[in-house]
Design a protein around this motif. Structure first.
Motif, PDB file in Angstrom:
ATOM      1  N   ILE A 188     -20.333  18.142  19.085  1.00 21.69           N
ATOM      2  CA  ILE A 188     -20.890  18.880  20.271  1.00 21.69           C
ATOM      3  C   ILE A 188     -22.103  18.493  20.528  1.00 21.69           C
ATOM      4  O   ILE A 188     -22.553  18.170  21.777  1.00 21.69           O
ATOM      5  N   VAL A 189     -22.933  18.991  19.813  1.00 20.83           N
ATOM      6  CA  VAL A 189     -24.658  18.778  19.936  1.00 20.83           C
ATOM      7  C   VAL A 189     -25.041  17.530  20.074  1.00 20.83           C
ATOM      8  O   VAL A 189     -25.734  17.032  20.792  1.00 20.83           O
ATOM      9  N   ARG A 190     -24.309  16.245  19.291  1.00 22.28           N
ATOM     10  CA  ARG A 190     -24.546  14.988  19.554  1.00 22.28           C
ATOM     11  C   ARG A 190     -24.255  14.368  20.837  1.00 22.28           C
ATOM     12  O   ARG A 190     -24.998  13.678  21.633  1.00 22.28           O
ATOM     13  N   ASP A 191     -23.030  14.993  21.092  1.00 23.39           N
ATOM     14  CA  ASP A 191     -22.499  14.617  22.471  1.00 23.39           C
ATOM     15  C   ASP A 191     -23.490  15.014  23.683  1.00 23.39           C
ATOM     16  O   ASP A 191     -23.977  14.206  24.734  1.00 23.39           O
ATOM     17  N   ALA A 192     -23.719  16.266  23.509  1.00 28.55           N
ATOM     18  CA  ALA A 192     -24.770  16.846  24.515  1.00 28.55           C
ATOM     19  C   ALA A 192     -26.244  16.109  24.382  1.00 28.55           C
ATOM     20  O   ALA A 192     -26.740  16.060  25.430  1.00 28.55           O
ATOM     21  N   ASP A 193     -26.557  15.752  23.388  1.00 22.62           N
ATOM     22  CA  ASP A 193     -27.834  15.320  23.137  1.00 22.62           C
ATOM     23  C   ASP A 193     -27.930  13.926  23.779  1.00 22.62           C
ATOM     24  O   ASP A 193     -28.675  13.475  24.621  1.00 22.62           O
ATOM     25  N   TRP A 194     -26.529  13.136  23.644  1.00 25.08           N
ATOM     26  CA  TRP A 194     -26.655  11.663  24.583  1.00 25.08           C
ATOM     27  C   TRP A 194     -26.469  12.110  25.773  1.00 25.08           C
ATOM     28  O   TRP A 194     -27.336  11.370  26.643  1.00 25.08           O
ATOM     29  N   SER A 230     -30.172  18.248  13.652  1.00 23.15           N
ATOM     30  CA  SER A 230     -31.509  18.250  13.256  1.00 23.15           C
ATOM     31  C   SER A 230     -32.239  19.453  14.345  1.00 23.15           C
ATOM     32  O   SER A 230     -31.733  19.820  15.269  1.00 23.15           O
ATOM     33  N   ARG A 231     -33.169  19.864  13.689  1.00 19.22           N
ATOM     34  CA  ARG A 231     -34.110  20.947  14.756  1.00 19.22           C
ATOM     35  C   ARG A 231     -34.456  20.366  15.880  1.00 19.22           C
ATOM     36  O   ARG A 231     -34.321  20.912  16.994  1.00 19.22           O
ATOM     37  N   ALA A 232     -34.728  18.928  15.814  1.00 14.77           N
ATOM     38  CA  ALA A 232     -35.099  18.322  17.133  1.00 14.77           C
ATOM     39  C   ALA A 232     -33.957  18.389  18.038  1.00 14.77           C
ATOM     40  O   ALA A 232     -34.503  18.367  19.394  1.00 14.77           O
ATOM     41  N   ASN A 233     -32.816  18.473  17.781  1.00 11.38           N
ATOM     42  CA  ASN A 233     -31.633  18.284  18.540  1.00 11.38           C
ATOM     43  C   ASN A 233     -31.783  19.740  19.393  1.00 11.38           C
ATOM     44  O   ASN A 233     -31.289  20.013  20.559  1.00 11.38           O
ATOM     45  N   VAL A 234     -31.966  20.822  18.470  1.00  9.73           N
ATOM     46  CA  VAL A 234     -31.606  22.309  18.799  1.00  9.73           C
ATOM     47  C   VAL A 234     -32.855  22.591  20.067  1.00  9.73           C
ATOM     48  O   VAL A 234     -32.659  23.122  20.998  1.00  9.73           O
ATOM     49  N   TYR A 235     -33.994  21.804  19.631  1.00  6.66           N
ATOM     50  CA  TYR A 235     -35.146  22.022  20.680  1.00  6.66           C
ATOM     51  C   TYR A 235     -34.888  21.245  22.018  1.00  6.66           C
ATOM     52  O   TYR A 235     -35.792  21.661  22.870  1.00  6.66           O
ATOM     53  N   ARG A 236     -34.076  20.177  21.847  1.00  4.74           N
ATOM     54  CA  ARG A 236     -33.852  19.750  23.466  1.00  4.74           C
ATOM     55  C   ARG A 236     -33.051  20.745  24.209  1.00  4.74           C
ATOM     56  O   ARG A 236     -33.260  20.503  25.417  1.00  4.74           O
ATOM     57  N   ALA A 258     -38.124  31.740  20.555  1.00  8.41           N
ATOM     58  CA  ALA A 258     -38.031  32.773  21.580  1.00  8.41           C
ATOM     59  C   ALA A 258     -37.023  32.573  22.666  1.00  8.41           C
ATOM     60  O   ALA A 258     -36.257  33.534  23.076  1.00  8.41           O
ATOM     61  N   ALA A 259     -37.090  31.323  22.962  1.00 12.39           N
ATOM     62  CA  ALA A 259     -36.046  31.010  24.093  1.00 12.39           C
ATOM     63  C   ALA A 259     -34.756  31.138  23.593  1.00 12.39           C
ATOM     64  O   ALA A 259     -33.746  31.616  24.364  1.00 12.39           O
ATOM     65  N   ILE A 260     -34.177  30.943  22.365  1.00  5.19           N
ATOM     66  CA  ILE A 260     -32.975  31.268  21.996  1.00  5.19           C
ATOM     67  C   ILE A 260     -32.836  32.701  21.758  1.00  5.19           C
ATOM     68  O   ILE A 260     -31.467  33.018  22.286  1.00  5.19           O
ATOM     69  N   ALA A 280     -34.248  26.136  11.868  1.00  2.00           N
ATOM     70  CA  ALA A 280     -33.613  25.406  10.991  1.00  2.00           C
ATOM     71  C   ALA A 280     -32.339  25.840  10.291  1.00  2.00           C
ATOM     72  O   ALA A 280     -31.396  25.163   9.950  1.00  2.00           O
ATOM     73  N   ASP A 281     -32.217  27.171  10.100  1.00  2.00           N
ATOM     74  CA  ASP A 281     -31.079  27.847   9.958  1.00  2.00           C
ATOM     75  C   ASP A 281     -29.732  27.335  10.955  1.00  2.00           C
ATOM     76  O   ASP A 281     -28.619  26.984  10.691  1.00  2.00           O
ATOM     77  N   ILE A 282     -30.193  27.471  12.270  1.00  2.00           N
ATOM     78  CA  ILE A 282     -29.083  26.956  13.273  1.00  2.00           C
ATOM     79  C   ILE A 282     -28.918  25.567  13.159  1.00  2.00           C
ATOM     80  O   ILE A 282     -27.769  25.394  13.080  1.00  2.00           O
ATOM     81  N   ALA A 283     -30.012  24.720  13.071  1.00  2.00           N
ATOM     82  CA  ALA A 283     -29.643  23.341  12.853  1.00  2.00           C
ATOM     83  C   ALA A 283     -28.712  23.138  11.647  1.00  2.00           C
ATOM     84  O   ALA A 283     -27.921  22.158  11.656  1.00  2.00           O
ATOM     85  N   SER A 284     -28.978  23.687  10.792  1.00  2.00           N
ATOM     86  CA  SER A 284     -28.347  23.295   9.396  1.00  2.00           C
ATOM     87  C   SER A 284     -26.717  23.954   9.584  1.00  2.00           C
ATOM     88  O   SER A 284     -25.991  23.107   9.168  1.00  2.00           O
ATOM     89  N   ASP A 285     -26.832  24.789  10.256  1.00  2.00           N
ATOM     90  CA  ASP A 285     -25.202  25.542  10.189  1.00  2.00           C
ATOM     91  C   ASP A 285     -24.545  24.551  11.250  1.00  2.00           C
ATOM     92  O   ASP A 285     -23.331  24.171  11.090  1.00  2.00           O
ATOM     93  N   LEU A 286     -25.314  24.073  12.235  1.00  2.00           N
ATOM     94  CA  LEU A 286     -24.514  22.877  13.282  1.00  2.00           C
ATOM     95  C   LEU A 286     -24.194  21.553  12.553  1.00  2.00           C
ATOM     96  O   LEU A 286     -23.606  20.811  13.138  1.00  2.00           O
ATOM     97  N   GLY A 287     -24.980  21.299  11.476  1.00  2.24           N
ATOM     98  CA  GLY A 287     -25.261  19.864  11.017  1.00  2.24           C
ATOM     99  C   GLY A 287     -25.822  19.142  11.866  1.00  2.24           C
ATOM    100  O   GLY A 287     -25.276  17.847  11.886  1.00  2.24           O
TER     101      GLY A 287
END
Length: 259
Positions: free
Chosen positions: A23-29, A88-94, A100-102, A79-86
């Motif tokens: 899901i996160v990869r598709d959204a990043d695309w 990277s942190r960079a993708n979460v920051y996208r 704080a925003a999360i 890092a916790d969130i990104a790890s659980d999602l499988g």
């Protein structure tokens, strides 16, 4: 212990997070799509991309809320969130520029449920007095249950109030507007005897604030006060101040807080 259980290096954890990572990869695309390509694919593609992005945001917030409920918002990391999602942190920051925003978005999700209940109360055909008592009860009960049964969320709310988060401010404004609408209804029907709905709303909020503000409520509990009985007394005071001297015999009495 919780962090060890969610370590994505374990084979089972990898299997469980495949869907989330996809899901996160598709959204990043979708975020990286170039505008000309979006135009070529037409409006339905744009709508589809937005749905993918929204699903990615929601999945990140699902994981973030899970961590916050277990270890608190201060200990939860990107890092916790990104790890659980499988991912990277960079993708979460996208999707969210800061941790704080999360936190802000998770807070907004939770208080939105309270707002929805408040709106549903206001939309009923009940008398204004009953609506007001029920709404005050809901505000108090939610704050009390959060303090007693979901301490990490209570701490999130305390931070949101103390640090003046935009989502909590917006929530408070919506609740204020709902309260004022109910009081105006009571004025129009003759249930309430006050001169100005705006001033009356301010008075109600000030009088009842110690029973739903997370910091003030916690102080009263720590002092050993019978908070349920105190809420009863304060609601009686508020109703009489609004000119509803016979409120105890009205429908409103049916929704009082259980002692």
């Amino acid at each position: 212990m919780f962090r060890m259980c969610t370590d994505v290096t374990a084979p089972d954890a990898k299997a469980k997070t495949n869907g989330s990572a996809s899901i996160v990869r598709d959204a990043d695309w979708a975020l990286n799509r170039q505008e000309p390509e979006s135009q070529e694919r037409g409006p339905y593609s744009l709508a589809s991309d937005e749905a993918i992005l929204e699903e990615g945001r929601d999945r990140i917030l699902d994981i973030a809320e899970k961590y916050i409920r277990h270890i608190g918002h201060r200990k939860t990391t990107v890092a916790d969130i990104a790890s659980d999602l499988g991912t990277s942190r960079a993708n979460v920051y996208r999707f969210f520029p800061t941790r704080a925003a999360i936190n802000n978005s998770v807070c907004a999700r939770i208080v939105e449920k309270v707002t929805e209940i408040a709106f549903s109360i206001a939309r009923t055909d009940a008398a204004a007095s009953k609506k007001l008592v029920e709404l005050l009860n809901i505000l108090h009960r939610h704050s009390r249950m959060t303090l007693m049964e979901a301490k990490p969320i209570h701490e999130l709310f305390v931070a949101a109030m103390n640090e003046n988060w935009a989502t909590m401010n917006a929530h408070n404004q919506r609740i204020r507007a709902i309260l004022e609408a109910i009081i105006r209804q009571g004025l129009q029907t003759g249930e309430f005897q006050v001169e100005d709905a705006d001033h009356a709303t301010r008075g109600v909020i000030t009088a009842f604030l110690p029973f739903f503000h997370p910091v003030l409520l916690e102080q009263r509990v720590q002092e050993g006060e019978d908070i349920a009985e105190a809420a009863h007394v304060q609601i009686r005071f508020i109703m009489r101040a609004l000119g509803k001297s016979d409120w105890r015999s009205a429908e409103a009495s049916e929704v009082m807080i259980s002692a």
